[in-house]
Design a protein around this motif. Structure first.
Motif, PDB file in Angstrom:
ATOM      1  N   ALA A  60     -21.957  -1.535 -10.911  1.00  0.00           N
ATOM      2  CA  ALA A  60     -20.562  -1.517 -11.331  1.00  0.00           C
ATOM      3  C   ALA A  60     -20.288  -0.380 -12.315  1.00  0.00           C
ATOM      4  CB  ALA A  60     -20.194  -2.867 -11.963  1.00  0.00           C
ATOM      5  N   SER A  61     -21.325  -0.006 -13.069  1.00  0.00           N
ATOM      6  CA  SER A  61     -21.129   1.078 -14.039  1.00  0.00           C
ATOM      7  C   SER A  61     -21.472   2.437 -13.431  1.00  0.00           C
ATOM      8  CB  SER A  61     -21.993   0.840 -15.279  1.00  0.00           C
ATOM      9  OG  SER A  61     -23.347   1.148 -14.981  1.00  0.00           O
ATOM     10  N   LYS A  62     -21.718   2.464 -12.135  1.00  0.00           N
ATOM     11  CA  LYS A  62     -22.129   3.679 -11.423  1.00  0.00           C
ATOM     12  C   LYS A  62     -23.393   4.280 -12.028  1.00  0.00           C
ATOM     13  CE  LYS A  62     -17.655   4.951  -9.499  1.00  0.00           C
ATOM     14  NZ  LYS A  62     -16.719   4.128 -10.292  1.00  0.00           N
ATOM     15  N   GLY A  63     -24.291   3.388 -12.450  1.00  0.00           N
ATOM     16  CA  GLY A  63     -25.590   3.835 -12.966  1.00  0.00           C
ATOM     17  C   GLY A  63     -25.550   4.326 -14.393  1.00  0.00           C
ATOM     18  N   LYS A  64     -24.380   4.276 -15.022  1.00  0.00           N
ATOM     19  CA  LYS A  64     -24.263   4.907 -16.334  1.00  0.00           C
ATOM     20  C   LYS A  64     -24.525   3.985 -17.514  1.00  0.00           C
ATOM     21  CE  LYS A  64     -20.271   6.823 -15.243  1.00  0.00           C
ATOM     22  NZ  LYS A  64     -19.023   7.604 -15.424  1.00  0.00           N
ATOM     23  N   ALA A  65     -24.546   2.679 -17.255  1.00  0.00           N
ATOM     24  CA  ALA A  65     -24.755   1.760 -18.377  1.00  0.00           C
ATOM     25  C   ALA A  65     -26.163   1.922 -18.952  1.00  0.00           C
ATOM     26  CB  ALA A  65     -24.547   0.325 -17.900  1.00  0.00           C
ATOM     27  N   ASN A  66     -26.272   1.865 -20.240  1.00  0.00           N
ATOM     28  CA  ASN A  66     -27.561   1.949 -20.920  1.00  0.00           C
ATOM     29  C   ASN A  66     -28.393   0.713 -20.544  1.00  0.00           C
ATOM     30  OD1 ASN A  66     -29.619   1.543 -22.799  1.00  0.00           O
ATOM     31  ND2 ASN A  66     -28.516   2.707 -24.364  1.00  0.00           N
ATOM     32  N   PRO A  67     -29.504   0.896 -19.809  1.00  0.00           N
ATOM     33  CA  PRO A  67     -30.237  -0.251 -19.267  1.00  0.00           C
ATOM     34  C   PRO A  67     -30.721  -1.227 -20.345  1.00  0.00           C
ATOM     35  CG  PRO A  67     -31.053   1.810 -18.334  1.00  0.00           C
ATOM     36  CD  PRO A  67     -30.106   2.181 -19.417  1.00  0.00           C
ATOM     37  N   ALA A  68     -31.137  -0.704 -21.485  1.00  0.00           N
ATOM     38  CA  ALA A  68     -31.636  -1.592 -22.543  1.00  0.00           C
ATOM     39  C   ALA A  68     -30.513  -2.519 -23.023  1.00  0.00           C
ATOM     40  CB  ALA A  68     -32.172  -0.762 -23.708  1.00  0.00           C
ATOM     41  N   LEU A  69     -29.355  -1.903 -23.170  1.00  0.00           N
ATOM     42  CA  LEU A  69     -28.205  -2.662 -23.629  1.00  0.00           C
ATOM     43  C   LEU A  69     -27.764  -3.702 -22.592  1.00  0.00           C
ATOM     44  CD1 LEU A  69     -26.946  -2.218 -26.345  1.00  0.00           C
ATOM     45  CD2 LEU A  69     -25.155  -0.836 -25.279  1.00  0.00           C
ATOM     46  N   VAL A  70     -27.822  -3.298 -21.316  1.00  0.00           N
ATOM     47  CA  VAL A  70     -27.459  -4.206 -20.231  1.00  0.00           C
ATOM     48  C   VAL A  70     -28.357  -5.441 -20.282  1.00  0.00           C
ATOM     49  CG1 VAL A  70     -27.450  -4.512 -17.727  1.00  0.00           C
ATOM     50  CG2 VAL A  70     -26.568  -2.382 -18.736  1.00  0.00           C
ATOM     51  N   ASN A  71     -29.639  -5.210 -20.440  1.00  0.00           N
ATOM     52  CA  ASN A  71     -30.586  -6.321 -20.513  1.00  0.00           C
ATOM     53  C   ASN A  71     -30.260  -7.253 -21.662  1.00  0.00           C
ATOM     54  OD1 ASN A  71     -33.127  -6.306 -18.640  1.00  0.00           O
ATOM     55  ND2 ASN A  71     -32.630  -4.165 -19.002  1.00  0.00           N
ATOM     56  N   GLU A  72     -30.044  -6.633 -22.797  1.00  0.00           N
ATOM     57  CA  GLU A  72     -29.796  -7.410 -24.004  1.00  0.00           C
ATOM     58  C   GLU A  72     -28.531  -8.268 -23.864  1.00  0.00           C
ATOM     59  OE1 GLU A  72     -29.752  -4.907 -27.557  1.00  0.00           O
ATOM     60  OE2 GLU A  72     -28.263  -6.309 -28.405  1.00  0.00           O
ATOM     61  N   LEU A  73     -27.445  -7.643 -23.390  1.00  0.00           N
ATOM     62  CA  LEU A  73     -26.170  -8.356 -23.300  1.00  0.00           C
ATOM     63  C   LEU A  73     -26.201  -9.449 -22.234  1.00  0.00           C
ATOM     64  CD1 LEU A  73     -23.756  -5.351 -23.860  1.00  0.00           C
ATOM     65  CD2 LEU A  73     -24.282  -7.218 -25.441  1.00  0.00           C
ATOM     66  N   LEU A  74     -26.894  -9.141 -21.115  1.00  0.00           N
ATOM     67  CA  LEU A  74     -27.008 -10.152 -20.065  1.00  0.00           C
ATOM     68  C   LEU A  74     -27.723 -11.393 -20.593  1.00  0.00           C
ATOM     69  CD1 LEU A  74     -27.886  -8.223 -16.774  1.00  0.00           C
ATOM     70  CD2 LEU A  74     -26.079  -9.933 -17.050  1.00  0.00           C
TER      71      LEU A  74
END
Ligand code: ADP
Ligand code: MG
Ligand code: ZN
Length: 480
Positions: A460-474
């Motif tokens: 959804a972020s077209k690959g641009k989301a910071n993966p570490a942050l994505v993990n943390e928020l999820l």
């Protein structure tokens, strides 16, 4: 019967000097026949040879790199034989006193590490070439092209120390790698710049005395060397088993049939009536010259391999791949100089994406549109969190296509990593809302679906989301 295989190799290494060994004619390959000749290499009466200084330098460097002793005095000798591509009726070579002696190379393989002796390295001139064909209006003819006559060669003669075709190939590859690293040979097997005569014999296991050898001439690929030797082993074993005798002879390998066949019975040295060439003074090499050449030696692959492992913690495999060819190793080191903290990820990119692109496009690494500066520039953007490792692939492809700076690509294409937790939080919320079934599974204990959520958010972020942050928020949302 059980036999032990004994192999010794004679390798002809064509030197990369611009001019021939005893005259100023060009050594360029594939030119108009006989356009690169002069009275010396045509053997016109009264013409005298003058030794090419650089050819001697290259011989010394090769000797040093193969652990040889460099002779303080060596002698050029005439090797007499008649053939239409040999205008003088003799080849200038070295016989009793070669320029290098008593060297060795270590080869690695399933046998562990094994030392193969190098008996000698001598300098000599190449012969011309016969071209068989037809001119319009003539019958089948043979033509003499003397462009190659007088091209400088080193002949590297090994001890009969190898015991299998694989050992022979490992030795050849090692020698090839060294002369190419040194820059004394272009290593082009197809053009005949590196060619091998394989001497093969068998002896019953336990017998000390060597059996009679056959010599397979001028094999010019690593694969053919292996095939030729394996075939020759089989031929000799069959012959000996049936009570026959191996005759000492020269054989040719036929790549079409994978067989060797007899070419001629082997000359003995005395058939060549070797004697010192009265036109050339003995070659004298003093200690100062040897040290000057030693100082010119590049770092060789083995030393580089060890350094990569010791200094940058690379695996033995990575170090081997990266040092296999000097331009690749140079590229890698140029990158590490620019970004010393990232040797491992540089290694991964060079062996992965970069090598893939180079192979696909048939591009030489020296001409890579992605220079060490660009590659490390991109890695710095990852390090700074500006782009994700995933987006880096896109940036890399774009650098390859355009040669543009990574920062410019990131800006123009809007590839900056999203590290704004508000924006990511919103995407996370949307993804979770749209995946009620998976959320239920996750909360029911199936942690594997976590990867699914990460994938959805990244998409959804077209690959641009910071993966570490994505993990943390999820994690936070799902637990919450
Ligand atoms: P030539 O120049 O006539 O071919 P050399 O004595 O220089 O002869 O030897 C050529 C090569 O043959 C060397 O590499 C040597 O190790 C190898 N060789 C000598 N004897 C044997 C043998 N019995 N079996 C296999 N290789 C051998
Ligand atoms: Mg020989
Ligand atoms: Zn010439």
């Amino acid at each position: 019967m059980n036999y032990e295989v004994v192999i010794g190799l004679e390798v002809h290494v064509q030197l990369t000097t611009k001019t021939k060994i005893f005259c100023g004619c060009s050594t360029a390959f594939g030119q108009t026949p006989n356009s690169q000749t002069c009275p010396v290499c045509l053997a016109l009466p009264g013409a005298l040879p003058v030794l090419n200084y650089q050819a001697v330098e290259y011989a010394i460097r090769t000797g040093l790199a193969t652990n040889c002793t460099i002779a303080p005095q060596s002698v050029f000798a005439r090797k007499n034989y008649f053939y239409p591509d040999l205008p003088k009726g003799y080849q200038i070579s070295q016989y009793e006193l070669p320029v290098c002696q008593h060297g060795w190379l270590d080869i690695e393989g399933e046998w562990g590490s094994k030392r193969i002796g190098i008996t000698r390295i001598h300098m000599e001139e190449d012969a011309g070439k016969l071209v068989h064909g037809e001119l319009p209006g003539t019958a089948q003819s043979s033509f003499v092209d003397l462009n190659r006559a007088g091209t400088p060669l080193l002949e590297v003669v090994s001890e009969p120390d190898m015991r299998s075709a694989d050992e022979a190939v490992a030795y050849l590859k090692k020698l090839h790698q060294i002369v190419v690293y040194l820059g004394v040979c272009d290593g082009n097997l197809e053009e005949g710049s590196f060619r091998c005569d394989a001497n093969v014999s068998l002896r019953p296991v336990g017998q000390e005395q060597f059996g009679t050898r056959a010599e397979i001439k001028n094999v010019n690929s690593f694969r053919f060397v292996k095939l030729a030797i394996e075939h020759e082993i089989e031929r000799q074993a069959d012959l000996l088993d049936s009570g026959g005798k191996v005759v000492q002879e020269t054989r040719l390998f036929d790549a079409q049939t994978g067989m060797t066949r007899s070419m001629r019975s082997k000359e003995e040295a005395h058939d060549y009536r070797y004697f010192p060439d009265p036109d050339l003074v003995p070659l004298e090499i003093d200690a100062a010259w040897i040290e000057a050449e030693r100082a010119q030696l590049p770092e060789l692959p083995e030393a580089r391999r060890q350094r990569y492992q010791a200094d940058w913690g690379l695996s033995a495999y990575d170090a081997e791949v990266l040092t296999a060819e000097r331009p690749l190793a140079d590229y890698f080191e140029a990158c590490v100089t620019l970004l010393p903290s990232q040797a491992k990820s540089i290694a991964n990119w060079v062996m992965g994406e970069l090598t893939r692109k180079l192979n696909e496009g048939g591009v030489n690494i020296a001409e890579s549109p992605v220079t060490p500066l660009l590659l490390t520039g991109m890695l710095k953007l990852i390090e700074a969190g500006t782009i994700s490792g995933k987006i880096a692939k896109t940036v890399f492809d774009e650098m390859w296509a355009t040669g543009h700076e990574p920062a410019r690509i990131v800006e123009e294409k809007g590839l900056v990593q999203v590290s704004d937790s508000g924006a990511i939080e919103q995407i996370v919320a949307e993804v979770l809302a749209a995946s009620a079934a998976q959320v239920e599974q996750y909360r029911g204990g199936n942690e594997k679906v976590f990867g699914f959520f990460v994938g959805q958010v990244m998409k959804a972020s077209k690959g641009k989301a910071n993966p570490a942050l994505v993990n943390e928020l999820l994690k936070k949302k799902l637990e919450g």
